[in-house]
Design an enzyme around this catalytic site. Sequence first.
Site, PDB file in Angstrom:
ATOM      1  N   PRO A   2      -0.456   9.504   4.657  1.00  0.00           N
ATOM      2  CA  PRO A   2       0.261   8.691   3.731  1.00  0.00           C
ATOM      3  C   PRO A   2       0.460   9.152   2.321  1.00  0.00           C
ATOM      4  O   PRO A   2       1.559   9.072   1.848  1.00  0.00           O
ATOM      5  CB  PRO A   2      -0.446   7.369   3.777  1.00  0.00           C
ATOM      6  CG  PRO A   2      -1.051   7.348   5.100  1.00  0.00           C
ATOM      7  CD  PRO A   2      -1.273   8.751   5.488  1.00  0.00           C
ATOM      8  N   GLU A   3      -0.514   9.516   1.584  1.00  0.00           N
ATOM      9  CA  GLU A   3      -0.236   9.622   0.143  1.00  0.00           C
ATOM     10  C   GLU A   3       0.183  11.034  -0.253  1.00  0.00           C
ATOM     11  O   GLU A   3       0.209  11.936   0.576  1.00  0.00           O
ATOM     12  CB  GLU A   3      -1.444   9.124  -0.661  1.00  0.00           C
ATOM     13  CG  GLU A   3      -1.811   7.700  -0.260  1.00  0.00           C
ATOM     14  CD  GLU A   3      -2.914   7.086  -1.074  1.00  0.00           C
ATOM     15  OE1 GLU A   3      -2.906   7.259  -2.303  1.00  0.00           O
ATOM     16  OE2 GLU A   3      -3.790   6.443  -0.493  1.00  0.00           O
ATOM     17  N   HIS A  95       2.020   9.201  21.700  1.00  0.00           N
ATOM     18  CA  HIS A  95       2.747   8.702  20.538  1.00  0.00           C
ATOM     19  C   HIS A  95       3.827   9.659  20.053  1.00  0.00           C
ATOM     20  O   HIS A  95       4.294   9.548  18.926  1.00  0.00           O
ATOM     21  CB  HIS A  95       1.764   8.400  19.401  1.00  0.00           C
ATOM     22  CG  HIS A  95       0.661   7.476  19.820  1.00  0.00           C
ATOM     23  ND1 HIS A  95       0.898   6.226  20.361  1.00  0.00           N
ATOM     24  CD2 HIS A  95      -0.686   7.625  19.828  1.00  0.00           C
ATOM     25  CE1 HIS A  95      -0.259   5.640  20.658  1.00  0.00           C
ATOM     26  NE2 HIS A  95      -1.229   6.475  20.355  1.00  0.00           N
ATOM     27  N   ARG A 115       1.738   4.070  14.974  1.00  0.00           N
ATOM     28  CA  ARG A 115       2.161   2.718  14.584  1.00  0.00           C
ATOM     29  C   ARG A 115       3.667   2.591  14.345  1.00  0.00           C
ATOM     30  O   ARG A 115       4.140   1.488  14.078  1.00  0.00           O
ATOM     31  CB  ARG A 115       1.374   2.274  13.358  1.00  0.00           C
ATOM     32  CG  ARG A 115      -0.097   2.097  13.651  1.00  0.00           C
ATOM     33  CD  ARG A 115      -0.898   1.776  12.409  1.00  0.00           C
ATOM     34  NE  ARG A 115      -0.610   0.461  11.904  1.00  0.00           N
ATOM     35  CZ  ARG A 115      -1.123  -0.032  10.781  1.00  0.00           C
ATOM     36  NH1 ARG A 115      -1.948   0.711  10.066  1.00  0.00           N
ATOM     37  NH2 ARG A 115      -0.820  -1.235  10.371  1.00  0.00           N
ATOM     38  N   ARG A 159       5.987  -3.302 -17.959  1.00  0.00           N
ATOM     39  CA  ARG A 159       5.876  -4.161 -16.781  1.00  0.00           C
ATOM     40  C   ARG A 159       5.088  -5.423 -17.127  1.00  0.00           C
ATOM     41  O   ARG A 159       4.213  -5.409 -17.987  1.00  0.00           O
ATOM     42  CB  ARG A 159       5.164  -3.415 -15.639  1.00  0.00           C
ATOM     43  CG  ARG A 159       5.974  -2.288 -15.038  1.00  0.00           C
ATOM     44  CD  ARG A 159       7.118  -2.855 -14.235  1.00  0.00           C
ATOM     45  NE  ARG A 159       8.030  -1.812 -13.811  1.00  0.00           N
ATOM     46  CZ  ARG A 159       8.184  -1.439 -12.528  1.00  0.00           C
ATOM     47  NH1 ARG A 159       7.477  -2.008 -11.590  1.00  0.00           N
ATOM     48  NH2 ARG A 159       9.051  -0.503 -12.212  1.00  0.00           N
TER      49      ARG A 159
END
Length: 286
Positions: A2-3, A95, A115, A159
């Site tokens: 992921p990152e 998969h 997934r 923000r």
Amino acid sequence: MPELPEVEVVRRGLKRYVAGRTIKAAEVLHPRAVRRHTTGPEDFVRVLAGAAVNDVRRRGKYLWLPLSTGSVLVGHLGMSGQLLLQPAGATDGPHLRVRLQFSDGGPQLRFVDQRTFGGLAVSPATGPEGLPAELAHIAPDPLSPELDEAAFATALRRRRTNVKRALLDQSLISGVGNIYADEALWRARLHYARPTETLTRPAAVRLLAALREVMTAALAAGGTSFDSLYVNVNGESGYFERGLEVYGRAGRPCRRCGAPIRRDPFMNRSSYICPRCQPRPRRAHW
DNA sequence: CACTCAACCTGCCGGC
DNA sequence: TGCCGGCAGGTTGAGT
């Protein structure tokens, strides 16, 4: 994977083993893996046949491969995606979602994704460096020279949210996920719920420096792999898990002050902090 | 416009 | 042993 550090590990592997090769045939084994290719799996297969891969680029957690056709192959690994180079004779795992065969008959590129949150798509190369339109909203990442420190500090402080939510917003800064957000906040001694408007400019700059430091160190270690889901193109795990200071260390002592690390539910996931180094913000900051 | 939340999936782990 | 809830490195789109 992921990152940012994990995706960059994959980018380097693809650059080394795939750039310069010509795709002979693509095969979609699960249509969901190409759901972002709006014209459908058959078109995905058609436009890739015969295309040469010119380069492999990355912004945040997205990869894109400029092709000789003028289009780009865009990829995102989602939560469990892998891009693996495997010999044609290697068994197809359960998969396996997409297979690319090359005209040289060498190792195939396989997109494997338990997934199915990740995916591939072919898009026109519109922006600079062939950046496809669907990545226009993705901000520069901490390791990109495009990321302007002063502009980031200004945007972060403008923000009206908390600092961790801001870090995970890929339109403000990209490539940061749950692990490296927590690690950078620990390094910068900031609590995840700290309101962004109360951050001083130096604190914002320190936070960016912390992100750069932890991501650079993680990249040098080949990324973070808690399990075999996060691997490079040759299926090998990185070893930055041992470099993590807070993520996944609930109950273990903070290596800076000795207080036990705590796991807090936050934003429907987990945040790991040292309650002593990163105290919950009081109502006012100035 | 800014923000929140559910949804998209599969697999694993701990508790009962 | 099995069932069930909770949890996992992410993104997006509908809703407030």
